[in-house]
Design a protein around this motif. Structure first.
Motif, PDB file in Angstrom:
ATOM      1  N   CYS A 178      13.795 -18.096   8.433  1.00  0.00           N
ATOM      2  CA  CYS A 178      12.306 -17.501   7.536  1.00  0.00           C
ATOM      3  C   CYS A 178      11.583 -16.617   9.026  1.00  0.00           C
ATOM      4  O   CYS A 178      11.069 -16.867   9.646  1.00  0.00           O
ATOM      5  CB  CYS A 178      11.837 -18.487   7.052  1.00  0.00           C
ATOM      6  SG  CYS A 178      10.086 -17.781   6.523  1.00  0.00           S
ATOM      7  N   ASN A 179      11.774 -15.439   8.479  1.00  0.00           N
ATOM      8  CA  ASN A 179      11.520 -13.994   9.447  1.00  0.00           C
ATOM      9  C   ASN A 179      10.381 -13.725   9.141  1.00  0.00           C
ATOM     10  O   ASN A 179      10.030 -12.924  10.110  1.00  0.00           O
ATOM     11  CB  ASN A 179      12.538 -13.266  10.405  1.00  0.00           C
ATOM     12  CG  ASN A 179      12.806 -12.712   9.006  1.00  0.00           C
ATOM     13  OD1 ASN A 179      12.491 -12.552   8.049  1.00  0.00           O
ATOM     14  ND2 ASN A 179      13.842 -10.814   9.454  1.00  0.00           N
TER      15      ASN A 179
ATOM     16  N   TRP B 175       4.643 -14.952   6.446  1.00  0.00           N
ATOM     17  CA  TRP B 175       3.747 -16.234   5.658  1.00  0.00           C
ATOM     18  C   TRP B 175       5.148 -17.220   5.374  1.00  0.00           C
ATOM     19  O   TRP B 175       6.402 -17.596   5.604  1.00  0.00           O
ATOM     20  CB  TRP B 175       4.194 -15.825   4.398  1.00  0.00           C
ATOM     21  CG  TRP B 175       2.481 -14.445   4.567  1.00  0.00           C
ATOM     22  CD1 TRP B 175       1.810 -14.657   5.675  1.00  0.00           C
ATOM     23  CD2 TRP B 175       2.177 -13.896   3.374  1.00  0.00           C
ATOM     24  NE1 TRP B 175       0.779 -12.928   5.138  1.00  0.00           N
ATOM     25  CE2 TRP B 175       1.212 -13.001   3.749  1.00  0.00           C
ATOM     26  CE3 TRP B 175       2.735 -13.738   1.955  1.00  0.00           C
ATOM     27  CZ2 TRP B 175       0.456 -11.645   2.924  1.00  0.00           C
ATOM     28  CZ3 TRP B 175       1.811 -12.990   1.443  1.00  0.00           C
ATOM     29  CH2 TRP B 175       1.216 -12.510   2.221  1.00  0.00           C
ATOM     30  N   GLN B 176       4.735 -18.904   5.862  1.00  0.00           N
ATOM     31  CA  GLN B 176       5.368 -19.728   6.093  1.00  0.00           C
ATOM     32  C   GLN B 176       5.073 -20.802   4.700  1.00  0.00           C
ATOM     33  O   GLN B 176       6.261 -22.035   4.404  1.00  0.00           O
ATOM     34  CB  GLN B 176       4.603 -21.073   6.955  1.00  0.00           C
ATOM     35  CG  GLN B 176       4.764 -20.513   8.259  1.00  0.00           C
ATOM     36  CD  GLN B 176       6.369 -19.863   8.600  1.00  0.00           C
ATOM     37  OE1 GLN B 176       7.158 -20.100   8.664  1.00  0.00           O
ATOM     38  NE2 GLN B 176       5.690 -18.436   9.001  1.00  0.00           N
ATOM     39  N   HIS B 177       5.101 -20.484   3.094  1.00  0.00           N
ATOM     40  CA  HIS B 177       4.855 -21.386   2.494  1.00  0.00           C
ATOM     41  C   HIS B 177       5.253 -21.075   1.233  1.00  0.00           C
ATOM     42  O   HIS B 177       5.101 -20.369   0.910  1.00  0.00           O
ATOM     43  CB  HIS B 177       3.097 -21.503   1.735  1.00  0.00           C
ATOM     44  CG  HIS B 177       2.430 -22.114   2.980  1.00  0.00           C
ATOM     45  ND1 HIS B 177       1.492 -23.794   3.363  1.00  0.00           N
ATOM     46  CD2 HIS B 177       1.483 -21.575   3.761  1.00  0.00           C
ATOM     47  CE1 HIS B 177       1.258 -23.943   3.986  1.00  0.00           C
ATOM     48  NE2 HIS B 177       0.763 -21.896   4.131  1.00  0.00           N
ATOM     49  N   GLY B 178       6.868 -21.824   1.152  1.00  0.00           N
ATOM     50  CA  GLY B 178       7.883 -21.268   1.013  1.00  0.00           C
ATOM     51  C   GLY B 178       8.080 -21.319  -0.775  1.00  0.00           C
ATOM     52  O   GLY B 178       7.098 -23.147  -1.225  1.00  0.00           O
TER      53      GLY B 178
ATOM     54  N   THR C 163       7.544 -16.227   0.269  1.00  0.00           N
ATOM     55  CA  THR C 163       6.607 -17.354   1.022  1.00  0.00           C
ATOM     56  C   THR C 163       5.778 -16.885   0.642  1.00  0.00           C
ATOM     57  O   THR C 163       4.646 -15.340   0.124  1.00  0.00           O
ATOM     58  CB  THR C 163       7.019 -17.124   2.420  1.00  0.00           C
ATOM     59  OG1 THR C 163       7.281 -16.016   2.988  1.00  0.00           O
ATOM     60  CG2 THR C 163       8.287 -17.818   2.763  1.00  0.00           C
TER      61      THR C 163
ATOM     62  N   GLU D  98       1.528 -16.634   1.372  1.00  0.00           N
ATOM     63  CA  GLU D  98      -0.049 -16.860   2.292  1.00  0.00           C
ATOM     64  C   GLU D  98      -0.150 -18.240   2.702  1.00  0.00           C
ATOM     65  O   GLU D  98      -0.363 -18.540   4.116  1.00  0.00           O
ATOM     66  CB  GLU D  98      -0.992 -15.017   2.690  1.00  0.00           C
ATOM     67  CG  GLU D  98      -1.847 -15.714   3.443  1.00  0.00           C
ATOM     68  CD  GLU D  98      -2.480 -14.117   3.795  1.00  0.00           C
ATOM     69  OE1 GLU D  98      -3.416 -13.462   4.709  1.00  0.00           O
ATOM     70  OE2 GLU D  98      -2.735 -13.685   2.470  1.00  0.00           O
TER      71      GLU D  98
ATOM     72  N   GLU E 129      -0.749 -22.453   1.555  1.00  0.00           N
ATOM     73  CA  GLU E 129      -0.978 -23.623   0.068  1.00  0.00           C
ATOM     74  C   GLU E 129      -1.312 -23.618  -1.269  1.00  0.00           C
ATOM     75  O   GLU E 129      -0.761 -23.897  -2.405  1.00  0.00           O
ATOM     76  CB  GLU E 129      -0.940 -24.100   0.892  1.00  0.00           C
ATOM     77  CG  GLU E 129      -0.451 -26.038   0.090  1.00  0.00           C
ATOM     78  CD  GLU E 129      -0.810 -27.549   1.257  1.00  0.00           C
ATOM     79  OE1 GLU E 129      -0.958 -28.243   0.477  1.00  0.00           O
ATOM     80  OE2 GLU E 129      -1.149 -27.051   2.002  1.00  0.00           O
TER      81      GLU E 129
END
Length: 378
Positions: free
Chosen positions: A321-322, A325-328, A341, A343, A345
Motif C-alpha cells: 500500500c503505497n 490513505w490507509q483505510h482499506g 483505500t 482517507e 475510518e
C-alpha cells in the motif's frame, strides 16, 4: 415572553402533535420549528426561507420566537399539514419528483412554487408542462474537453423516446441521441458549481457517459428534469403493463447512493494506488479521474452475496500500500478482487455500509442482464 405568547406557544406545541404536523409539510424534515400562518402548514427553517420569497409571501413565523395572534393559532389548528397536503397535493403525478430535506435548494424551491404559487396539483385534468410530449430549448452544457459551458439546443421527444442535443440551433443532425430509458438525471450543484446544475448519465456503446448542464432559471431546469421522468414513466408503463405505479417509480431517475474520493490499485494489485472519484449508482460503482469527466475510467458491478460478491474492510495481507490513505476496502467479485483505500475510518465505514446493502439486496431480472453485459464487456 408575555402570557399571551406563552399560551400561543403551548397551543402550537399541542397542534404539532397532530398527525402530519411532526414533519415539514414540504420536505419531510423532522420537528418543524416554523409555520406559515397564511397557509396553515408547519415547515422547517430551510423551507421557510423559500416561502418568504413567494410572490404572495406567506406569513412565516417561528413557533417559539414569533408573536402569534389567537386567530392565527386557530387557523393552524383548523388546517395543518395533512389537510393542506390533501388540498395542494391532491393530484401530484407519479413521475413528479417530490424532494426531501436531503435534496438541493432548486428542487425544493420549485416543488414549493409548483404547489402554492402555480397551484399545479390541486385538481385533475390540468395540462402540466411536463406532459407535453416534446420539450425544445437551450441549456448550458459543459464541453467534454475544455470544460467551458456553452449554450446547446436540447430536444426531448416522447414519441421517439429520445433526448437529442445540437451544437448549433439550426444544425440538421444532432451531436448525440440519447435513449430516455437509459438516462439517469441528478442535481449536482456543488460538483457542477452552479445552483441549478444537472448531471445526465447514460450508456453510450456500453460505456457510461456524463453530461453536465445548467439553466439560469431554476424552474426551467426542474421542468426538464420532470419532463424526462414523465417520458420514462410512460415507457415503463408500456414495458411493464402489469406493474403498479409504486413498483415503477424506483426505475425513474435516482440520486446516486454515494460519491467521493478513494484510492485504487490495478488488477495486478502491484500498481501504485491512485486517487479516483467514485460514484455508486445502485449496482454500478464507477470511477473517474476527475468528478467532471465525461467517461468513467472503469466500472465494478456489485451483484448479490450469494453469487460470489462481497465487501470487507482491510486489504489482503502482503498488499503493497503505497498510497496516502490507509483505510482499506476489498471488494470480491467472481472475476477478481478490487482494492481501495479511504482517507478516514468514517469514510471507509460509510462506503462499506453502502456496498453491503447493495450486495445484500436480491437482484432483479434486469440486473442479471446487466451483470451478463458487464461480464461480456470486461
Amino acid at each position: 415572553m408575555s402570557v399571551g405568547n406563552e399560551r400561543a406557544a403551548r397551543a402550537l406545541k399541542e397542534i404539532l402533535q397532530k398527525p402530519g404536523n411532526h414533519a415539514c409539510a414540504d420536505c419531510g424534515a423532522a420537528d418543524p420549528e416554523w409555520g406559515s400562518s397564511s397557509l396553515g402548514v408547519f415547515i422547517c427553517l430551510g423551507c421557510s426561507g423559500i416561502h418568504r420569497n413567494l410572490p404572495d409571501p406567506g406569513k412565516v413565523k417561528s413557533l417559539s420566537l414569533s408573536r402569534w395572534e389567537d386567530s392565527e393559532v386557530q387557523f393552524m389548528e383548523e388546517n395543518g399539514n395533512e389537510a393542506m397536503k390533501a388540498k395542494y397535493e391532491a393530484v401530484v403525478p407519479e413521475y413528479y419528483y417530490k424532494p426531501t430535506h436531503k435534496d438541493c435548494q432548486v428542487l425544493r424551491e420549485q416543488w414549493i412554487r409548483a404547489k402554492y404559487e402555480r397551484k399545479e396539483f390541486m385538481e385533475s385534468g390540468k395540462k402540466l408542462t411536463y406532459e407535453e410530449g416534446t420539450r425544445d430549448g437551450m441549456l448550458m452544457k459543459r464541453g467534454r474537453d475544455n470544460g467551458q459551458f456553452l449554450s446547446r439546443r436540447f430536444v426531448l421527444m416522447e414519441r421517439e423516446g429520445t433526448l437529442k442535443y445540437y451544437t448549433k440551433y439550426d444544425a440538421k443532425e444532432p451531436k448525440a441521441t440519447i435513449k430516455v430509458d437509459t438516462i439517469n438525471a441528478s442535481f449536482q450543484p456543488e460538483k457542477i458549481g452552479n445552483p441549478n446544475g444537472l448531471q445526465i448519465t447514460y450508456l453510450k456503446d456500453y460505456r457510461t457517459r456524463n453530461i453536465f448542464l445548467y439553466h439560469e432559471s431554476g424552474k426551467e431546469i426542474v421542468d426538464w428534469f420532470n419532463s424526462i421522468r414523465a417520458i420514462q414513466f410512460h415507457y415503463l408503463k408500456v414495458a411493464f403493463p402489469g406493474a403498479t405505479d409504486a413498483e415503477l417509480k424506483p426505475k425513474l431517475t435516482r440520486n446516486f447512493l454515494k460519491e467521493g474520493y478513494m484510492e485504487k490499485t490495478g488488477p495486478r494489485q502491484t500498481e501504485g494506488f491512485k486517487k479516483r472519484w467514485f460514484t455508486l449508482d445502485h449496482r454500478r460503482l464507477m470511477y473517474f479521474k476527475d468528478p467532471l469527466d465525461a467517461f468513467a475510467k472503469g466500472e465494478v458491478f456489485l451483484g448479490h452475496r450469494g453469487h460470489g460478491y462481497s465487501a470487507c474492510p482491510g486489504l489482503p495481507s502482503g498488499t503493497h500500500c503505497n498510497g496516502a490513505w490507509q483505510h482499506g476496502i476489498t471488494i470480491v467479485t467472481p472475476e477478481r478482487s478490487f482494492l481501495f483505500t479511504c482517507e478516514s475510518e468514517s469514510e471507509q465505514q460509510d462506503w462499506l455500509n453502502h456496498f453491503n446493502v447493495v450486495i445484500g439486496t436480491t437482484m432483479t431480472p434486469q440486473e442479471y442482464s446487466m451483470e451478463a453485459l458487464f461480464k461480456h464487456k470486461h
